[in-house]
Design an enzyme around this catalytic site. Structure first.
Site, PDB file in Angstrom:
ATOM      1  N   ARG A  83       9.751  53.266  41.460  1.00  0.00           N
ATOM      2  CA  ARG A  83      11.134  52.970  41.047  1.00  0.00           C
ATOM      3  C   ARG A  83      11.381  51.474  41.226  1.00  0.00           C
ATOM      4  O   ARG A  83      11.214  50.941  42.323  1.00  0.00           O
ATOM      5  CB  ARG A  83      12.108  53.778  41.907  1.00  0.00           C
ATOM      6  CG  ARG A  83      13.573  53.405  41.711  1.00  0.00           C
ATOM      7  CD  ARG A  83      14.473  54.268  42.604  1.00  0.00           C
ATOM      8  NE  ARG A  83      15.872  53.982  42.379  1.00  0.00           N
ATOM      9  CZ  ARG A  83      16.663  53.328  43.245  1.00  0.00           C
ATOM     10  NH1 ARG A  83      16.181  52.907  44.404  1.00  0.00           N
ATOM     11  NH2 ARG A  83      17.919  53.119  42.959  1.00  0.00           N
ATOM     12  N   HIS A 127      20.853  47.220  39.705  1.00  0.00           N
ATOM     13  CA  HIS A 127      20.757  47.187  41.164  1.00  0.00           C
ATOM     14  C   HIS A 127      21.398  45.868  41.633  1.00  0.00           C
ATOM     15  O   HIS A 127      20.743  45.026  42.232  1.00  0.00           O
ATOM     16  CB  HIS A 127      19.305  47.342  41.616  1.00  0.00           C
ATOM     17  CG  HIS A 127      19.132  47.788  43.036  1.00  0.00           C
ATOM     18  ND1 HIS A 127      18.377  48.895  43.410  1.00  0.00           N
ATOM     19  CD2 HIS A 127      19.627  47.287  44.197  1.00  0.00           C
ATOM     20  CE1 HIS A 127      18.406  49.039  44.726  1.00  0.00           C
ATOM     21  NE2 HIS A 127      19.151  48.059  45.239  1.00  0.00           N
ATOM     22  N   GLU A 172      23.747  52.937  43.557  1.00  0.00           N
ATOM     23  CA  GLU A 172      24.784  52.836  44.590  1.00  0.00           C
ATOM     24  C   GLU A 172      26.054  52.110  44.146  1.00  0.00           C
ATOM     25  O   GLU A 172      26.382  51.038  44.682  1.00  0.00           O
ATOM     26  CB  GLU A 172      24.219  52.149  45.837  1.00  0.00           C
ATOM     27  CG  GLU A 172      23.022  52.868  46.447  1.00  0.00           C
ATOM     28  CD  GLU A 172      22.593  52.254  47.782  1.00  0.00           C
ATOM     29  OE1 GLU A 172      23.100  51.187  48.141  1.00  0.00           O
ATOM     30  OE2 GLU A 172      21.760  52.875  48.465  1.00  0.00           O
ATOM     31  N   ASN A 301      20.124  58.083  47.834  1.00  0.00           N
ATOM     32  CA  ASN A 301      19.659  57.104  48.806  1.00  0.00           C
ATOM     33  C   ASN A 301      20.262  57.489  50.145  1.00  0.00           C
ATOM     34  O   ASN A 301      21.478  57.457  50.321  1.00  0.00           O
ATOM     35  CB  ASN A 301      20.116  55.691  48.426  1.00  0.00           C
ATOM     36  CG  ASN A 301      19.439  55.190  47.157  1.00  0.00           C
ATOM     37  OD1 ASN A 301      18.547  55.849  46.611  1.00  0.00           O
ATOM     38  ND2 ASN A 301      19.852  54.023  46.700  1.00  0.00           N
ATOM     39  N   TYR A 303      20.132  56.966  54.333  1.00  0.00           N
ATOM     40  CA  TYR A 303      19.664  56.223  55.504  1.00  0.00           C
ATOM     41  C   TYR A 303      20.129  56.832  56.813  1.00  0.00           C
ATOM     42  O   TYR A 303      19.361  56.987  57.753  1.00  0.00           O
ATOM     43  CB  TYR A 303      20.088  54.745  55.399  1.00  0.00           C
ATOM     44  CG  TYR A 303      19.304  54.045  54.319  1.00  0.00           C
ATOM     45  CD1 TYR A 303      18.080  53.454  54.595  1.00  0.00           C
ATOM     46  CD2 TYR A 303      19.749  54.034  53.004  1.00  0.00           C
ATOM     47  CE1 TYR A 303      17.322  52.857  53.593  1.00  0.00           C
ATOM     48  CE2 TYR A 303      19.005  53.434  51.988  1.00  0.00           C
ATOM     49  CZ  TYR A 303      17.789  52.856  52.293  1.00  0.00           C
ATOM     50  OH  TYR A 303      17.029  52.284  51.311  1.00  0.00           O
ATOM     51  N   GLU A 367      15.751  56.645  47.623  1.00  0.00           N
ATOM     52  CA  GLU A 367      15.513  55.706  48.724  1.00  0.00           C
ATOM     53  C   GLU A 367      15.668  56.436  50.046  1.00  0.00           C
ATOM     54  O   GLU A 367      16.631  57.179  50.252  1.00  0.00           O
ATOM     55  CB  GLU A 367      16.521  54.537  48.742  1.00  0.00           C
ATOM     56  CG  GLU A 367      16.374  53.549  47.630  1.00  0.00           C
ATOM     57  CD  GLU A 367      17.357  52.378  47.757  1.00  0.00           C
ATOM     58  OE1 GLU A 367      17.803  52.067  48.882  1.00  0.00           O
ATOM     59  OE2 GLU A 367      17.685  51.802  46.703  1.00  0.00           O
TER      60      GLU A 367
HETATM   61  C1  GBH Z   1      20.135  50.374  49.981  1.00  0.00           C
HETATM   62  O1  GBH Z   1      21.487  50.361  50.287  1.00  0.00           O
HETATM   63  C2  GBH Z   1      19.887  49.486  48.817  1.00  0.00           C
HETATM   64  O2  GBH Z   1      19.832  50.221  47.610  1.00  0.00           O
HETATM   65  C3  GBH Z   1      18.688  48.604  48.951  1.00  0.00           C
HETATM   66  O3  GBH Z   1      18.720  47.600  48.000  1.00  0.00           O
HETATM   67  C4  GBH Z   1      18.601  48.052  50.357  1.00  0.00           C
HETATM   68  O4  GBH Z   1      17.581  47.128  50.523  1.00  0.00           O
HETATM   69  C5  GBH Z   1      18.407  49.211  51.281  1.00  0.00           C
HETATM   70  O5  GBH Z   1      19.424  50.141  51.146  1.00  0.00           O
HETATM   71  C6  GBH Z   1      18.361  48.818  52.759  1.00  0.00           C
HETATM   72  O6  GBH Z   1      19.557  48.268  53.159  1.00  0.00           O
HETATM   73  O7  GBH Z   1      27.570  51.591  58.779  1.00  0.00           O
HETATM   74  O8  GBH Z   1      25.705  51.326  60.240  1.00  0.00           O
HETATM   75  O9  GBH Z   1      26.235  53.507  59.417  1.00  0.00           O
HETATM   76  C7  GBH Z   1      21.824  50.943  51.520  1.00  0.00           C
HETATM   77  C8  GBH Z   1      23.260  51.321  51.628  1.00  0.00           C
HETATM   78  C9  GBH Z   1      25.143  51.455  52.981  1.00  0.00           C
HETATM   79  C10 GBH Z   1      23.067  52.197  53.879  1.00  0.00           C
HETATM   80  C11 GBH Z   1      25.689  51.297  54.355  1.00  0.00           C
HETATM   81  C12 GBH Z   1      23.641  52.120  55.288  1.00  0.00           C
HETATM   82  C13 GBH Z   1      25.812  52.151  56.523  1.00  0.00           C
HETATM   83  C14 GBH Z   1      25.159  51.797  57.793  1.00  0.00           C
HETATM   84  N1  GBH Z   1      23.733  51.304  52.978  1.00  0.00           N
HETATM   85  N2  GBH Z   1      25.058  52.191  55.282  1.00  0.00           N
HETATM   86  S1  GBH Z   1      26.226  52.069  59.149  1.00  0.00           S
END
Ligand code: GBH
Length: 467
Positions: A83, A127, A172, A301, A303, A367
């Site tokens: 991707r 993006h 996103e 995505n 995390y 992701e």
């Molecule tokens: C992605 O976004 C992106 O698509 C990518 O480009 C980027 O490199 C990758 O993540 C890593 O950052 O408030 O502490 O709980 C991630 C979107 C939104 C994920 C905010 C974490 C909150 C963290 N992010 N989110 S927290």
């Protein structure tokens, strides 16, 4: 306890799509080559104090010149899918108008190289690198930009459509709108809740317009990638199902995008917040029909979960306008180098919720991954914590599949260490280490572990990561 070597652990369905993800501005470099126009990130990264140490994507991983080497690396790891994102300013340097063929040439070469190695390309059309000239006309707060996005999508399809099966419109939109126009932590750096809500709507509109134009042009599959997270109540809200903090943040983060795109409706609680932050005038009759296009795949995505509780008087968080009276918690427990909580179970519950609420759409993790403080020692990067993170999340994904979720694949973020937006090159998300001084690539232990996972289409017995 047994070591697990050779024994079978969780196995994934046949044809499960294993891959890795990147994004144009984060890896390509070559910011001024072959007629590329400026994007909002070229501008933003040059503003003092916006990106750590003034880092920019000017060179990044120099992938624009090293793509063949990088594809070979992917092939060595056994990836079935890659991707990447297409840079709008390479294709249409001024955002609209005449196509720049040399910009499309790069993606043409990349796609051919991937296919020659048996790797399926999954392009994402946006993006976050909006052409600066479109930002000068209002950026995503302007309705017109949604129409320009659809034109751009068709221009890319015209060139690559014969070799691409799945087209992803946006990455996103929540981040693009609320970090770009709300908190100003991302480009273009605006700080207005009203602008952020307008941007969110126009991003969705752009998705719908592009999806329908791509479909008309013959695209086989359309996808949309959202950053989604379960919202978990803490403290007094822990055992309270109807907690207002949980539902408000869930609305702003998840339902604001899921419901229009997949159900053709606005969540009323979100609409009420939008009405209080600049009004609803930007939403026109018929917009929901445009946004609500048939979707083949929902890109996820993931995390970490979001942890919240009701706290009268709390200021809320600037990335969530309307979150006054909500506290954003950080429960004790393991975190990544981003200080983000590590909670694999959040992926399982998220997938199960999506499978329950939107059973008709296929799911793809577009992701998932983590930054850790990687170091090279004797030519190796022993990133045990990343292996643990990935192993845990793959177990969670497997559990969701076993419970019936239609999860088609998993793409790790990221293939390479790269430009981590406001953090510059300080945060390393890659399974491949990049020495930015020499552009040397070193597959981390996690890459070698991932290669094993892919080749056995499953995990080994027991967790590999926490030892
Ligand atoms: C992605 O976004 C992106 O698509 C990518 O480009 C980027 O490199 C990758 O993540 C890593 O950052 O408030 O502490 O709980 C991630 C979107 C939104 C994920 C905010 C974490 C909150 C963290 N992010 N989110 S927290």
């Amino acid at each position: 306890e047994t070591s697990g070597r050779g024994e079978t652990g969780p196995a994934f369905p046949d044809g499960f799509i294993w891959g890795a993800a990147t994004a144009a501005y984060q890896i390509e470099g070559a910011w001024d080559e072959d007629g590329r126009g400026r994007s909002i990130w070229d501008r933003f990264s040059r503003l003092p104090g916006k990106v750590a140490d003034g880092h920019t994507g000017d060179v990044a991983c120099d992938h624009y010149h090293r793509y063949a080497e990088d594809v070979r690396l992917m092939a060595d790891l056994g990836l079935a899918a890659y991707r990447f994102s297409v840079a709008w300013p390479r294709v249409l340097p001024t955002g609209s108008g005449p196509v720049n063929p040399r910009g499309l040439d790069f993606y043409d070469r990349l796609v051919d190289e991937l296919l020659a190695h048996g790797i399926t390309p999954y392009p994402t059309l946006y993006h976050w690198d909006l052409p600066q000239l479109l930002e000068d006309e209002g950026g995503w707060t302007s309705r017109d930009v949604a129409y320009r996005f659809a034109d751009y999508a068709v221009a890319v399809h015209d060139r690559l459509g014969d070799r691409i099966r799945t087209w992803t419109t946006l990455n996103e939109p929540w981040v693009a709108a609320f970090l770009g126009y709300g908190s100003g932590v991302h480009a273009p750096g605006r700080q207005s809740p009203a602008a952020a809500f307008r941007a969110a709507h126009h991003l969705l509109l752009g998705h719908g317009l592009a999806a329908s134009a791509l479909r008309a042009a013959g695209a086989a599959e359309i996808a949309l990638t959202l950053n989604l997270a379960p919202v978990i109540g803490t403290g007094a809200c822990e055992r309270h199902d109807a907690c207002a903090a949980v539902s408000t943040v869930d609305g702003l983060l998840n339902r604001q995008f899921l419901e229009p795109a997949l159900r053709g409706r606005h969540p009323l609680d979100v609409l009420e917040i939008v009405a209080r932050h600049g009004g609803l005038e930007h939403i026109e009759d018929g917009d929901l029909e445009i946004i609500h296009q048939p979707l083949d795949l929902l890109g996820i995505n993931y995390y970490n979960p979001s942890f919240v509780s009701c706290a009268p008087g709390a200021p809320g968080d600037r990335v969530y306008p309307g979150s006054e009276g909500i506290r954003f918690d950080r429960p004790a427990g393991p975190t990544t180098a981003m200080d983000w909580p590590i909670a694999p179970s959040g992926l399982e519950s998220l997938l199960l919720r999506l499978a329950r609420d939107y059973p008709e759409v296929g799911l793809l993790v577009t992701e998932n991954g983590a930054a850790f403080d990687d170091v090279v020692r004797d030519g190796r990067v022993a990133d045990t914590e990343r292996i643990g993170y990935l192993d845990g999340h793959l177990r969670a994904a497997h559990a969701a599949i076993s419970a019936g979720a239609d999860l088609r694949g998993y793409l790790v973020w990221s293939l390479l260490d790269n430009f981590e937006w406001a953090y510059g090159y300080h945060k390393r998300f890659g399974i491949v280490y990049v020495d930015f001084a020499t552009q040397r690539r070193i597959p981390k232990e996690s890459a070698l572990w991932y290669r094993e996972v892919i080749s056995r289409n499953g995990l080994s017995y027991g967790s590999q990561g926490d030892r």
